[in-house]
Design an enzyme around this catalytic site. Structure first.
Site, mmCIF file in Angstrom:
data_model
loop_
_atom_site.group_PDB
_atom_site.id
_atom_site.type_symbol
_atom_site.label_atom_id
_atom_site.label_comp_id
_atom_site.label_asym_id
_atom_site.label_seq_id
_atom_site.Cartn_x
_atom_site.Cartn_y
_atom_site.Cartn_z
ATOM 1 N N GLU A 68 0.915 -1.309 0.023
ATOM 2 C CA GLU A 68 -0.120 0.017 -0.025
ATOM 3 C C GLU A 68 0.564 1.134 0.036
ATOM 4 O O GLU A 68 0.627 1.956 1.005
ATOM 5 C CB GLU A 68 -0.940 -0.134 1.306
ATOM 6 N N GLU A 126 -5.326 -8.379 1.260
ATOM 7 C CA GLU A 126 -6.073 -8.065 2.705
ATOM 8 C C GLU A 126 -7.409 -7.582 2.744
ATOM 9 O O GLU A 126 -7.860 -7.030 1.748
ATOM 10 C CB GLU A 126 -5.306 -6.770 3.284
HETATM 11 C C1 BGP Z 1 -3.974 -1.883 5.980
HETATM 12 C C2 BGP Z 1 -2.324 -2.511 6.535
HETATM 13 C C3 BGP Z 1 -2.469 -3.360 7.511
HETATM 14 C C4 BGP Z 1 -3.477 -3.472 8.351
HETATM 15 C C5 BGP Z 1 -4.808 -2.764 7.965
HETATM 16 C C6 BGP Z 1 -5.800 -2.579 8.920
HETATM 17 O O1 BGP Z 1 -3.871 -0.722 5.382
HETATM 18 O O2 BGP Z 1 -1.760 -2.898 5.044
HETATM 19 O O3 BGP Z 1 -1.291 -3.406 7.927
HETATM 20 O O4 BGP Z 1 -3.051 -2.759 9.372
HETATM 21 O O5 BGP Z 1 -4.683 -1.777 7.178
HETATM 22 O O6 BGP Z 1 -5.663 -1.212 9.097
HETATM 23 P P1 BGP Z 1 -5.585 -0.720 10.743
HETATM 24 O O7 BGP Z 1 -4.823 -1.754 11.391
HETATM 25 O O8 BGP Z 1 -5.106 0.511 10.700
HETATM 26 O O9 BGP Z 1 -7.255 -1.002 11.335
#
Ligand code: BGP
Length: 484
Positions: free
Chosen positions: A169, A391
């Site tokens: 990302e 993800e």
């Molecule tokens: C994405 C990232 C992850 C993860 C996920 C959830 O953008 O690649 O590493 O953390 O988001 O986000 P958050 O943990 O901020 O809720």
């Protein structure tokens, strides 16, 4: 066993994802050097919900064998993870740390012994602090160090890892690090943001070319190994689909946040409308024609920066309005439902809350159709390209029931709804190869600390014991039946 209504293609990968700094812990052990996140969390606990830190995280570094066993018990056939640059090259540019190498070799061996294919991201936001000190991703020297680190990884783990991704990302991390300033280095400066976004794309292209060189040095044994990138391609819709100014706002937002990254990796060029916008605003990055040529695809296979697959991350959609009188940013990091996320760039666009939407406690809209649109888009961009959902998941406030279980029906519903649209996208022609839920286990959720839980595995914050949630048992059945 009932016959599943949604059957996935043979060989579909059932997995989950994590990132090194979010789970490993052992921040100062095994010869690891400090990363930007280690230092930031130590210096600024007040900027992280409840002062959480990645220092111990889930102690995966010491418990990886148990974690791999639990992956097996929850039906995993694949696992997306990242390597901590600071474990391999502690200061980002000097000697290779043999203890770090041994750790990942043991982890990859363990995964493969359990029939779980690793999908490895080289950079998931944890930058060696020494390089952060040089100006981080704003400094093009960091690109050279990144290419060297990538080459070291291909040489050291290329016999164990068949799927590589360059960056996780780049768009989201640029945004949080250089626009909202919530992530290190806590900068809010559009000029820096554009330079960093450009440097990421250049770094990606150079690493893919380095990978091709590595691959062609021993093509017979390496031709099955693939490289891609992981992009957050959140679908952006006009807030009012009938308003031409909202449509333009959505096009601009999509250009800045999505197309800046998708176009070069899938088409070999930066989007001309965004380039023109940056020129008008005196934000153009420092660049050379030679670099722009590097970002493009070359004809020779051993030189090409063309990727083999694309990884897409999807959590929630955006609805863009042209009514953006001021810049404003706010991220709900508390899980307090009344707190809205705000994102607006003056005179360009403002994201607005869908009045009909369903939301998580952290204000992220649950909108599976956005995933369908995103998958179809990837297919339109590059017909036939293999796609992985790298993800997708839901953060929930959870605790362990007295009988030691977590009944996370909301997570099962969330994943099922998203898998349904993924299945429809496959029927409609998308070459979708696998699904990695975020996350394998509850982890250090960046500025949200540990309250926001995402895992198939519940991690007890006092003991660090793992407990398989209801969703983990459900996923095992889905994986066994290759559908649901
Ligand atoms: C994405 C990232 C992850 C993860 C996920 C959830 O953008 O690649 O590493 O953390 O988001 O986000 P958050 O943990 O901020 O809720």
């Amino acid at each position: 066993m009932t016959v599943p209504e949604h059957v996935f293609p043979k060989g579909f990968v059932w997995g989950s994802a994590t990132a090194a700094i979010q789970i490993e812990g052992a921040a100062e052990l095994g010869g690891k050097g400090p990363s930007n996140w280690d230092v930031f969390c130590r210096k600024h606990p007040e900027k992280i919900f409840d002062g959480g830190s990645p220092e111990l995280a889930c102690d995966h570094y010491h418990r990886f064998k148990e974690d791999v066993r639990l992956m097996k018990e929850t039906g995993h056939t694949g696992y997306r993870m990242s390597i901590a640059w600071t474990r391999i090259i502690p200061d980002g540019q000097g000697d290779v740390n043999s203890e770090g190498v041994a750790f990942y070799r043991a982890l990859f061996d363990e995964l493969r012994a359990h029939g779980i294919e690793p999908n490895v991201t080289l950079y998931h936001w944890d930058l060696p602090q020494t390089l952060a000190g040089l100006g981080g991703w704003e400094n093009k020297q960091v690109i050279d160090h990144f290419v060297r680190y990538a080459r070291v990884c291909f040489d050291l783990f290329g016999d164990q890892v068949k799927l590589w991704s360059t960056l996780n990302e780049p768009g989201w991390t640029t945004l949080q690090s250089y626009v909202t300033g919530l992530h290190p280095p806590n900068v809010s400066n559009h000029k820096s943001a554009v330079q960093v976004a450009y440097n990421y794309i250049l770094a990606h292209a150079r690493v893919v070319k380095e990978f091709r060189r590595w691959q062609h040095e021993a093509l017979s044994s390496r031709k099955e190994t693939q490289i891609g990138i992981v992009l957050n391609m959140s679908t952006i819709y006009p807030a009012d689909p009938l308003s031409s100014s909202d449509q333009s706002a959505a096009t601009i937002a999509d250009g800045v946040l999505n197309r800046w990254f998708i176009d070069p990796v899938l088409k070999g060029c930066l989007p001309s409308d965004v380039w023109a916008l940056y020129k008008r605003c005196s934000l153009l990055p420092e660049h050379t024609d030679a670099e722009l040529a590097e970002i493009g695809f070359q004809v020779s296979a051993s030189q090409s920066s063309k990727i083999d697959f694309i990884g897409v991350n999807y959590y929630y959609p955006h609805f863009a309005s042209a009514d953006a009188p001021e810049s404003a940013y706010h991220l709900n990091t508390s899980g307090n439902k009344n707190e809205d996320c705000i994102f607006a760039i003056k005179d360009l666009f403002r994201f607005v809350k869908n009045p009909h939407g369903r939301f998580t406690d952290w204000g992220w809209e649950i909108f599976p159709e956005g995933l369908y649109d995103l998958l179809m888009r990837a297919e339109h961009y590059s017909p036939g390209i293999p796609v992985y959902i790298t993800e997708n998941g839901i953060g929930i406030q959870e605790s362990l029931d007295s009988d030691g279980t977590v009944r996370d029906e909301r997570r099962i519903d969330f994943v099922r709804e998203h898998l349904k649209v993924a299945h429809r996208a496959i029927q409609d022609g998308v070459n979708l190869k696998g699904y990695y839920m975020w996350a394998l286990m509850d982890n250090f959720s960046w500025v949200n600390g540990f309250k926001k839980r995402y895992g198939f595995l519940f991690v007890d914050r006092k003991t660090l014991d793992r407990h398989i949630k209801a969703s983990g048992h459900w996923y095992k059945r889905v994986s066994d039946q290759n559908g649901f």
